[in-house]
Design an enzyme around this catalytic site. Structure first.
Site, PDB file in Angstrom:
ATOM      1  N   PHE A 111       0.565  -1.091  -0.083  1.00  0.00           N
ATOM      2  CA  PHE A 111       0.248  -0.079   0.266  1.00  0.00           C
ATOM      3  C   PHE A 111       0.573   1.618  -0.384  1.00  0.00           C
ATOM      4  O   PHE A 111       1.867   1.473   0.785  1.00  0.00           O
ATOM      5  CB  PHE A 111      -0.732  -0.209   1.272  1.00  0.00           C
ATOM      6  CG  PHE A 111      -1.678   1.131   1.688  1.00  0.00           C
ATOM      7  CD1 PHE A 111      -3.077   1.514   0.812  1.00  0.00           C
ATOM      8  CD2 PHE A 111      -1.534   1.813   2.174  1.00  0.00           C
ATOM      9  CE1 PHE A 111      -3.976   2.397   0.095  1.00  0.00           C
ATOM     10  CE2 PHE A 111      -2.436   3.454   2.627  1.00  0.00           C
ATOM     11  CZ  PHE A 111      -3.283   3.257   1.493  1.00  0.00           C
ATOM     12  N   GLN A 112       0.517   2.348  -0.812  1.00  0.00           N
ATOM     13  CA  GLN A 112       1.549   3.074  -1.202  1.00  0.00           C
ATOM     14  C   GLN A 112       3.166   3.074  -1.145  1.00  0.00           C
ATOM     15  O   GLN A 112       3.619   3.861  -0.872  1.00  0.00           O
ATOM     16  CB  GLN A 112       1.388   4.368  -0.152  1.00  0.00           C
ATOM     17  CG  GLN A 112      -0.346   4.827   0.092  1.00  0.00           C
ATOM     18  CD  GLN A 112      -0.805   5.761   1.333  1.00  0.00           C
ATOM     19  OE1 GLN A 112       0.030   6.406   2.205  1.00  0.00           O
ATOM     20  NE2 GLN A 112      -1.437   7.091   0.188  1.00  0.00           N
TER      21      GLN A 112
END
Ligand SMILES: Cc1ncc(C[n+]2csc(CCOP(=O)(O)OP(=O)(O)O)c2C)c(N)n1
Length: 562
Positions: A111-112
């Protein structure tokens, strides 16, 4: 001292004499923001990471210090990319601290997660991915060193999330040793002797100054050199301000929108001294015919610049802080001889300059954009820090503002980044709270980062934003008019946005000018107002930036106008 990685970053910033950072928080840098919370270190929260990086860049250009920006991993970091590339193209010292996902998550499309090291490799002077807290102080020390030494530039330090929280027995390194990185400050005295021999042979010499003079704070020595030699002098966009606009040997800006005298003198000269310039294609026009009669001597701190675009007959590698004084030292003795031998040439090119000023058609009932720049120039006596965005207004500012001081013109010269101007102006004002900072921006570019107007009010940065509102993407429309048969494909931006209301909505005073007779009083009111002000100035749609050397043409094939 046992502290966390996050605290070590703050300590390191203090050790580098950083007094302000621009940034935007997020998951990967939460620990760092938590440390900022207790440290009271000055942090400017922008509305977008692109705003933060341009603000750090404007701060660096205006103050000469390293600009610092912080962003989180993934989208935070990728939002910095345009600003990093902007700084890279103009050699601006910048350190970007980005958060990265935790070490065990790197490379898993977490994530990210974005590989900001990979993404920024071609647009940074150097970059780091820090995966161990022990490496953090050294990476930061090196980052600042690399950013500010030699030819300045941006450096990215990407730091894994777990590194911020890890403990370290903190000690900041006192020196930096980098294999393969040794900026050359003092060049070879023999080359100075060779330059000197060429100066004595020249009958039609020309001094060409660029952004390197601004960056190295060498304008004073340069001015003395110009006066000791009697040689005429021209400037690139990035060199504006190094030589005062009213200097008797100054011929103005060279290149695509340069003056007649600067462009023809370049074509005619027999010796061209390029000082802190990189011979960008907007300067040279048709490269094969650039300065065709001249020997070229190139002064630069970066050896990679030499022979990149034009072949130099002689190269002087080193800091301008070394080379210009070295030349001055020798020139003193023969100053009168040099002046004598170039007297008639200098007189001739100065006459060209006086006889062919950059002009524009005056329309009695319209607010001409060039008039706005001239009025501001008069009202501020050349003493303000002038920032622009990118487009026609940028060129009119370069042509019609009387620059008298170095570091007084901040613009995205190399990358030509629309959206640069507003955040850069705010960053400059943050660094120079007592100076008048004035932004010229187009209605197109203003919309690209107008969200940052809010921070002008939030932090009370008294920037004056002058929107030269021609309801069109002016520079692109000009090319469509000149080279695409007047087919204005998607450059009309007439819309329903009310810039005065937009300013007011963000807590900033808004003014409007629609008629020539309002211009003087409204500009005076804007300048006299203590806080930030936006002035929406309605200008005609179809005005061309002239003179213009069409892309691919020779400098002396310029289209005149006025
Ligand atoms: C980010 C970005 N996108 C597109 C361009 C291409 N471009 C250069 S000038 C220009 C028009 C600018 O219009 P405006 O901001 O209204 O200023 P004006 O030329 O009218 O003064 C455009 C679209 C650019 N330089 N930067």
């Amino acid at each position: 001292m046992i502290i966390t990685g996050a605290e070590a970053i703050i300590e390191s910033l203090k050790n580098e004499n950083v007094d302000v950072v621009f940034g935007y928080p997020g998951g990967a840098v939460l620990t760092l923001y938590d440390a900022l919370y207790t440290s009271n270190f000055r942090h400017i929260l922008t509305k977008h990471e692109q705003g933060a990086v341009h603000a750090a860049d404007g701060y660096a250009r205006a103050t000469g210090k390293v600009g610092v920006v912080i962003a989180t991993s993934g989208p935070g970091a990728t939002n910095l990319v345009t600003g990093i590339a902007t700084a890279y193209m103009d050699s601006i010292p910048l350190v970007a601290i980005t958060g990265q996902v935790s070490v065990p998550l790197i490379g898993r499309d977490s994530f990210q997660e974005a590989d900001i090291r990979g993404i920024t490799t071609p647009i940074t002077k150097h970059n780091y991915l820090v995966k161990k807290v022990e490496d953090l102080p050294g990476a930061l020390k090196e980052a600042f060193y690399i950013a500010r030494t030699g030819r300045p530039g941006p450096v990215v330090v990407d730091i894994a999330k777990d590194v911020f929280a890890a403990s370290i027995d903190y000690q900041y390194p006192t020196e930096v040793k980098l294999r393969g990185y040794r900026p050359i400050y003092e060049g070879n005295m023999e080359t100075i002797n060779q330059v000197f021999a060429e100066l004595k042979l020249a009958r039609k010499p020309l001094i060409f100054v660029g952004g390197g003079v601004n960056l190295s704070d060498s304008s004073e020595a340069l001015r003395e050199f110009v006066e000791q030699t009697g040689f005429p002098v021209i400037s690139s966009l990035m060199g504006l301000g190094c030589i005062p606009f009213d200097h008797p040997q100054y011929l103005g800006m060279v290149g695509m929108h340069g003056t007649y005298a600067a462009n023809v003198a370049t074509t005619e000269c027999d010796l061209l001294l390029g000082i802190g310039v990189r011979f960008d294609d907007r300067v040279t026009g048709l490269l094969s015919d650039f300065a065709p009669k001249a020997k070229i001597i190139h002064f630069d701190i970066d050896p990679a610049e030499i022979n990149k675009n034009v072949l130099a007959h002689l190269r002087v590698i080193g800091d301008l802080k070394w080379s210009i004084p070295a030349l001055l030292h020798r020139v003193n003795d023969v100053s009168e001889v040099l002046k004598e031998q170039v007297h008639s040439w200098t007189e001739q090119v100065v006459r060209w300059y006086q006889e062919n000023p950059v002009t524009y058609p005056q329309e009695a009932d319209l607010v001409m954009p060039q008039t706005v720049v001239e009025k501001i120039s008069r009202l501020t006596q050349g003493d303000a820090v002038i920032v622009t965005d990118v487009g026609q207004h940028q060129m009119w500012t370069a042509q019609f503002y009387g620059f008298t001081n170095p570091r007084s013109f901040l613009t995205s010269g190399g990358l030509g980044t629309m959206g640069y101007g507003l955040p850069a102006a705010l960053g400059a004002q943050c660094g120079l709270p007592d100076r008048a900072v004035i932004l010229f921006v187009g209605d197109g570019g203003f919309m690209m980062n107008c969200q940052e107007l809010a921070i002008a009010a939030d932090y009370n940065f008294p920037v004056k934003v002058l929107i030269l509102n021609n309801q069109t993407l002016g520079m692109v429309a000009q090319w469509q008019r000149m080279f695409y048969g007047g087919r204005y494909s998607h450059t009309n931006i007439k819309g329903h946005t009310d810039f005065v209301k937009l300013a007011e909505a963000m807590g900033v005073k808004g003014l409007r000018v629609t008629k020539p007779e309002e211009l003087g009083t409204v500009l005076e009111e804007a300048l006299a107002t203590p806080g930030p002000v936006v002035v929406d100035i309605r200008t005609p749609e179809m005005v061309d930036v002239l003179p213009m050397v069409p892309a691919g043409a020779r400098l002396d094939q310029m289209i005149m106008g006025g």
